[in-house]
Design a protein around this motif. Structure first.
Motif, PDB file in Angstrom:
ATOM      1  N   PRO A  50     -69.994  47.458  35.142  1.00 24.51           N
ATOM      2  CA  PRO A  50     -70.638  47.687  36.380  1.00 24.51           C
ATOM      3  C   PRO A  50     -69.488  47.858  37.616  1.00 24.51           C
ATOM      4  O   PRO A  50     -69.947  48.477  38.791  1.00 24.51           O
ATOM      5  CB  PRO A  50     -71.340  46.066  36.469  1.00 24.51           C
ATOM      6  CG  PRO A  50     -71.308  45.724  35.103  1.00 24.51           C
ATOM      7  CD  PRO A  50     -70.352  46.264  34.415  1.00 24.51           C
ATOM      8  N   MET A  51     -68.462  46.995  37.445  1.00 28.25           N
ATOM      9  CA  MET A  51     -67.435  47.302  38.344  1.00 28.25           C
ATOM     10  C   MET A  51     -67.131  48.624  38.791  1.00 28.25           C
ATOM     11  O   MET A  51     -66.338  48.722  39.783  1.00 28.25           O
ATOM     12  CB  MET A  51     -66.186  46.363  38.073  1.00 28.25           C
ATOM     13  CG  MET A  51     -66.467  44.879  38.138  1.00 28.25           C
ATOM     14  SD  MET A  51     -67.425  44.325  39.599  1.00 28.25           S
ATOM     15  CE  MET A  51     -66.200  44.590  40.572  1.00 28.25           C
ATOM     16  N   ARG A  52     -67.169  49.449  37.671  1.00 25.83           N
ATOM     17  CA  ARG A  52     -66.597  50.747  37.851  1.00 25.83           C
ATOM     18  C   ARG A  52     -67.482  51.578  39.092  1.00 25.83           C
ATOM     19  O   ARG A  52     -67.139  52.445  39.702  1.00 25.83           O
ATOM     20  CB  ARG A  52     -66.646  51.694  36.681  1.00 25.83           C
ATOM     21  CG  ARG A  52     -65.591  51.197  35.538  1.00 25.83           C
ATOM     22  CD  ARG A  52     -65.393  52.389  34.748  1.00 25.83           C
ATOM     23  NE  ARG A  52     -65.203  53.585  35.147  1.00 25.83           N
ATOM     24  CZ  ARG A  52     -65.485  54.897  34.459  1.00 25.83           C
ATOM     25  NH1 ARG A  52     -65.925  54.749  33.414  1.00 25.83           N
ATOM     26  NH2 ARG A  52     -65.302  56.030  34.989  1.00 25.83           N
ATOM     27  N   LEU A  53     -68.762  51.415  39.121  1.00 24.07           N
ATOM     28  CA  LEU A  53     -69.626  51.899  40.116  1.00 24.07           C
ATOM     29  C   LEU A  53     -69.223  51.717  41.331  1.00 24.07           C
ATOM     30  O   LEU A  53     -69.544  52.558  42.219  1.00 24.07           O
ATOM     31  CB  LEU A  53     -71.040  51.540  39.684  1.00 24.07           C
ATOM     32  CG  LEU A  53     -71.973  52.385  38.758  1.00 24.07           C
ATOM     33  CD1 LEU A  53     -71.150  52.412  37.447  1.00 24.07           C
ATOM     34  CD2 LEU A  53     -73.313  51.828  38.846  1.00 24.07           C
ATOM     35  N   TYR A  54     -68.630  50.656  41.639  1.00 29.75           N
ATOM     36  CA  TYR A  54     -68.279  50.223  43.155  1.00 29.75           C
ATOM     37  C   TYR A  54     -67.176  51.037  43.551  1.00 29.75           C
ATOM     38  O   TYR A  54     -67.015  51.412  44.768  1.00 29.75           O
ATOM     39  CB  TYR A  54     -67.756  48.831  43.222  1.00 29.75           C
ATOM     40  CG  TYR A  54     -68.755  47.776  43.015  1.00 29.75           C
ATOM     41  CD1 TYR A  54     -69.744  47.647  44.004  1.00 29.75           C
ATOM     42  CD2 TYR A  54     -69.178  47.300  41.827  1.00 29.75           C
ATOM     43  CE1 TYR A  54     -70.966  46.880  44.250  1.00 29.75           C
ATOM     44  CE2 TYR A  54     -70.337  46.242  41.628  1.00 29.75           C
ATOM     45  CZ  TYR A  54     -71.203  45.803  42.985  1.00 29.75           C
ATOM     46  OH  TYR A  54     -72.311  45.221  42.964  1.00 29.75           O
ATOM     47  N   GLY A  55     -66.509  51.758  42.760  1.00 27.60           N
ATOM     48  CA  GLY A  55     -65.493  52.791  43.027  1.00 27.60           C
ATOM     49  C   GLY A  55     -66.142  54.160  43.737  1.00 27.60           C
ATOM     50  O   GLY A  55     -65.502  54.639  44.515  1.00 27.60           O
ATOM     51  N   TYR A  56     -67.485  54.266  43.291  1.00 23.35           N
ATOM     52  CA  TYR A  56     -68.218  55.384  44.109  1.00 23.35           C
ATOM     53  C   TYR A  56     -69.404  55.043  44.834  1.00 23.35           C
ATOM     54  O   TYR A  56     -69.654  55.747  45.719  1.00 23.35           O
ATOM     55  CB  TYR A  56     -69.008  56.045  42.622  1.00 23.35           C
ATOM     56  CG  TYR A  56     -68.195  56.401  41.597  1.00 23.35           C
ATOM     57  CD1 TYR A  56     -67.573  58.071  41.637  1.00 23.35           C
ATOM     58  CD2 TYR A  56     -67.618  55.623  40.513  1.00 23.35           C
ATOM     59  CE1 TYR A  56     -67.034  58.102  40.640  1.00 23.35           C
ATOM     60  CE2 TYR A  56     -66.802  56.118  39.579  1.00 23.35           C
ATOM     61  CZ  TYR A  56     -66.576  57.568  39.576  1.00 23.35           C
ATOM     62  OH  TYR A  56     -65.490  57.836  38.654  1.00 23.35           O
ATOM     63  N   ILE A  57     -69.863  53.894  44.870  1.00 18.43           N
ATOM     64  CA  ILE A  57     -71.063  53.367  45.695  1.00 18.43           C
ATOM     65  C   ILE A  57     -70.829  51.748  45.898  1.00 18.43           C
ATOM     66  O   ILE A  57     -70.382  51.144  45.309  1.00 18.43           O
ATOM     67  CB  ILE A  57     -72.474  53.360  44.962  1.00 18.43           C
ATOM     68  CG1 ILE A  57     -72.629  54.923  44.549  1.00 18.43           C
ATOM     69  CG2 ILE A  57     -73.237  52.842  45.754  1.00 18.43           C
ATOM     70  CD1 ILE A  57     -73.869  55.139  43.592  1.00 18.43           C
ATOM     71  N   ALA A  58     -70.785  51.274  47.311  1.00 19.64           N
ATOM     72  CA  ALA A  58     -70.218  50.102  47.859  1.00 19.64           C
ATOM     73  C   ALA A  58     -71.182  49.285  47.558  1.00 19.64           C
ATOM     74  O   ALA A  58     -71.160  48.046  47.266  1.00 19.64           O
ATOM     75  CB  ALA A  58     -69.823  50.448  49.105  1.00 19.64           C
ATOM     76  N   VAL A  59     -72.598  49.595  47.974  1.00 22.51           N
ATOM     77  CA  VAL A  59     -73.549  48.766  48.102  1.00 22.51           C
ATOM     78  C   VAL A  59     -75.031  49.400  47.539  1.00 22.51           C
ATOM     79  O   VAL A  59     -74.961  50.718  47.509  1.00 22.51           O
ATOM     80  CB  VAL A  59     -73.892  48.216  49.486  1.00 22.51           C
ATOM     81  CG1 VAL A  59     -72.708  47.282  49.964  1.00 22.51           C
ATOM     82  CG2 VAL A  59     -74.239  49.373  50.439  1.00 22.51           C
ATOM     83  N   LYS A  60     -75.969  48.672  47.227  1.00 17.84           N
ATOM     84  CA  LYS A  60     -77.162  49.476  46.814  1.00 17.84           C
ATOM     85  C   LYS A  60     -77.540  50.236  47.802  1.00 17.84           C
ATOM     86  O   LYS A  60     -78.387  51.007  47.320  1.00 17.84           O
ATOM     87  CB  LYS A  60     -78.271  48.200  46.146  1.00 17.84           C
ATOM     88  CG  LYS A  60     -79.436  48.621  45.661  1.00 17.84           C
ATOM     89  CD  LYS A  60     -80.366  47.740  45.258  1.00 17.84           C
ATOM     90  CE  LYS A  60     -81.680  48.341  44.605  1.00 17.84           C
ATOM     91  NZ  LYS A  60     -82.864  47.025  44.224  1.00 17.84           N
TER      92      LYS A  60
END
Length: 230
Positions: A50-60
């Motif tokens: 899940p933490m990898r997605l925060y490199g692409y998208i900061a918030v929902k």
């Protein structure tokens, strides 16, 4: 900086990019609605941490913006409309069809302006069809009026479809089940106008009803544009 302007991080063992992330999110929403979408669930779908997605998208909220813009690609006209009425009518019908394919879209229509590339392209094509017909403020009111109609109509239709899924009853089955109560209430004589509507009104096809209402709104817009024409 918007999500579209922010660069993506370098690829890692499980390849990721915003396109794959958005496709997974749209698939989840199509299956279970917006409540089925979270960064954690999207990551699980992609077999990534899940933490990898925060490199692409900061918030929902950014993910939702990207999902909406992905669907706006389905709303883009394939060619320039012949006139403003065809442009606005086409926009309404394409948006309705997109929302029926992706019912979660109805929950996100009518909010902030769509700033993604597809959303901006839809807005540009729409405004270009009305360019020069009247002053900018009148043109904007015309687009807002038609958008308000089809947004409300689409939300109502999607809400009815959801109610059918939740209850397990089709519209006609629900009407039959509710019939005794409605009949008893109308028999009191307290609702004469409603009684006439129930007994004499036609149970219209959703697409026909949508098109009829849209034509009425476009007729009203045409009157205003004629008055405001240079």
């Amino acid at each position: 900086m918007t999500v579209w302007d922010r660069p993506e991080p370098p690829a890692r063992p499980v390849p990721l990019d915003r396109e794959r992330i958005v496709a997974a999110a749209v698939a989840l929403a199509d299956e279970g609605g917006l409540e089925a979408v979270s960064l954690r669930k999207v990551a699980a779908r992609l077999e990534a941490g899940p933490m990898r997605l925060y490199g692409y998208i900061a918030v929902k909220e950014e993910l939702l913006d990207l999902m909406v813009d992905e669907v706006y690609a389905e709303i883009l006209p394939e060619e320039r409309a012949g006139d403003w009425r065809a442009a606005l009518g086409g926009l309404a019908h394409r948006t309705r069809r997109a929302a029926l394919r992706h019912p979660w879209l109805a929950d996100l229509l009518g909010g902030r302006p769509a700033l993604g590339p597809n959303g901006l392209a839809v807005t540009e094509a729409t405004l270009a069809a009305l360019d020069g017909l009247a002053d900018v403020d009148t043109v904007m009111r015309a687009v807002e009026t038609v958008s308000a109609y089809f947004t409300g109509a689409i939300r109502r239709e999607v809400a009815e479809l959801r109610a059918e899924r939740v209850s397990g009853l089709s519209k006609r089955e629900w009407q039959r089940a509710s019939g005794p109560h409605v009949t008893a209430m109308l028999a009191t004589g307290r609702f004469p106008a409603l009684a006439r509507a129930v007994h004499d009104g036609a149970d219209g096809d959703p697409e026909v009803s949508f098109t009829t209402g849209l034509d009425w709104v476009l007729d009203a817009v045409a009157t205003r544009l004629t008055r405001a024409s240079p």
